[in-house]
Design a protein around this motif. Sequence first.
Motif, short mmCIF file in Angstrom:
data_model
loop_
_atom_site.label_atom_id
_atom_site.label_comp_id
_atom_site.label_asym_id
_atom_site.label_seq_id
_atom_site.Cartn_x
_atom_site.Cartn_y
_atom_site.Cartn_z
N UNK A 45 0.87 -1.17 0.00
CA UNK A 45 0.00 0.00 0.00
C UNK A 45 0.91 1.23 0.00
N UNK A 46 0.65 2.18 -0.89
CA UNK A 46 1.40 3.42 -0.90
C UNK A 46 0.64 4.48 -0.10
N UNK A 47 1.31 5.06 0.89
CA UNK A 47 0.71 6.20 1.59
C UNK A 47 0.85 7.40 0.67
N UNK A 48 -0.26 7.97 0.30
CA UNK A 48 -0.28 9.00 -0.74
C UNK A 48 0.61 10.18 -0.39
N UNK A 49 1.42 10.59 -1.36
CA UNK A 49 2.28 11.76 -1.21
C UNK A 49 2.59 12.28 -2.60
N UNK A 50 2.10 13.47 -2.90
CA UNK A 50 2.25 14.03 -4.24
C UNK A 50 3.33 15.11 -4.31
N UNK A 51 4.19 15.17 -3.28
CA UNK A 51 5.17 16.26 -3.22
C UNK A 51 6.47 15.97 -3.95
N UNK A 52 6.79 14.70 -4.17
CA UNK A 52 8.15 14.37 -4.60
C UNK A 52 8.22 13.56 -5.89
N UNK A 53 7.21 13.58 -6.68
CA UNK A 53 7.21 12.87 -7.97
C UNK A 53 7.40 11.37 -7.82
N UNK A 54 6.89 10.80 -6.72
CA UNK A 54 6.94 9.35 -6.55
C UNK A 54 6.06 8.68 -7.59
N UNK A 55 6.46 7.49 -8.01
CA UNK A 55 5.62 6.67 -8.88
C UNK A 55 4.82 5.70 -8.00
N UNK A 56 3.77 6.20 -7.37
CA UNK A 56 2.99 5.37 -6.45
C UNK A 56 2.01 4.46 -7.19
N UNK A 57 1.88 4.67 -8.49
CA UNK A 57 1.03 3.79 -9.29
C UNK A 57 1.56 2.36 -9.35
N UNK A 58 2.80 2.15 -8.94
CA UNK A 58 3.37 0.80 -8.90
C UNK A 58 2.78 -0.03 -7.76
N UNK A 59 2.22 0.64 -6.75
CA UNK A 59 1.68 -0.06 -5.58
C UNK A 59 0.37 -0.76 -5.91
#
Length: 240
Positions: free
Chosen positions: A187-201
């Motif tokens: 599970x990715x804890x949502x964070x839109x500040x750092x350009x993470x690729x959370x769509x992989x989760x």
Amino acid sequence: MRYKGIIFDMDGVLVDSEPIYLQEVIDYIIDDLKEDVDYLELKREMYKIVGASDDKMFEIMSEYLNHKYSPEEIKASMWSKELGLDYRTILNPHVLYVLPKLKAKGYKLAIASSSSMENIKKVTRQCGIASYFDCMVSGVDFKETKPDPAIYLETLRRLNLKPEEVIAIEDSTYGIQACIGANIRVIAKEDNRYDFNQGLADEIASDILDAYNIIKYWNSEENYFSSCKRLHYILITGIL
């Protein structure tokens, strides 16, 4: 209950330390080293350090500065400064609610963090959450840390659980990739500040409470489908 263990990343998941660490790096380059750099460009480039190990962070900083300073020089200089951060002030919402809930339900809990063990212990002690964890694992103890899965494989070993019995909560691209490499549902804890690729989760949670509800749903979902399979077996075998 299919899932028996929950593994937490620390920075960004349990405590919102990443903006503080990022600011310390920016201040060090601009104020301490007196480098004449564009602030916005520097900030964007230093997004690469978020979720990285300390050694990787120093390498990224050295590369950004065209190797004017070696990673070892930057490390020695930065570590001579005392951050003086009270981690209780940046504990993420709902952590103190969710950890005892998970513990009461019988989950084994662990931390798998790229931070040093000294820092992991400092954070968990200050925040009053150390007692909830069955084990804490530092990425410093591995030749390669996140996105390499070694830290997660070792955490599984210490918990005595299989990958399919565990859910991880991460935020950074590095951490999510490490979970994928270890075949752990994440599970990715949502964070839109750092350009993470959370769509992989496997799923994105708005906060720790949302992650807790996803965990409950996944376990009830598994129980539901298991019940359906059992009922189907009973029907086709004519036991009833």
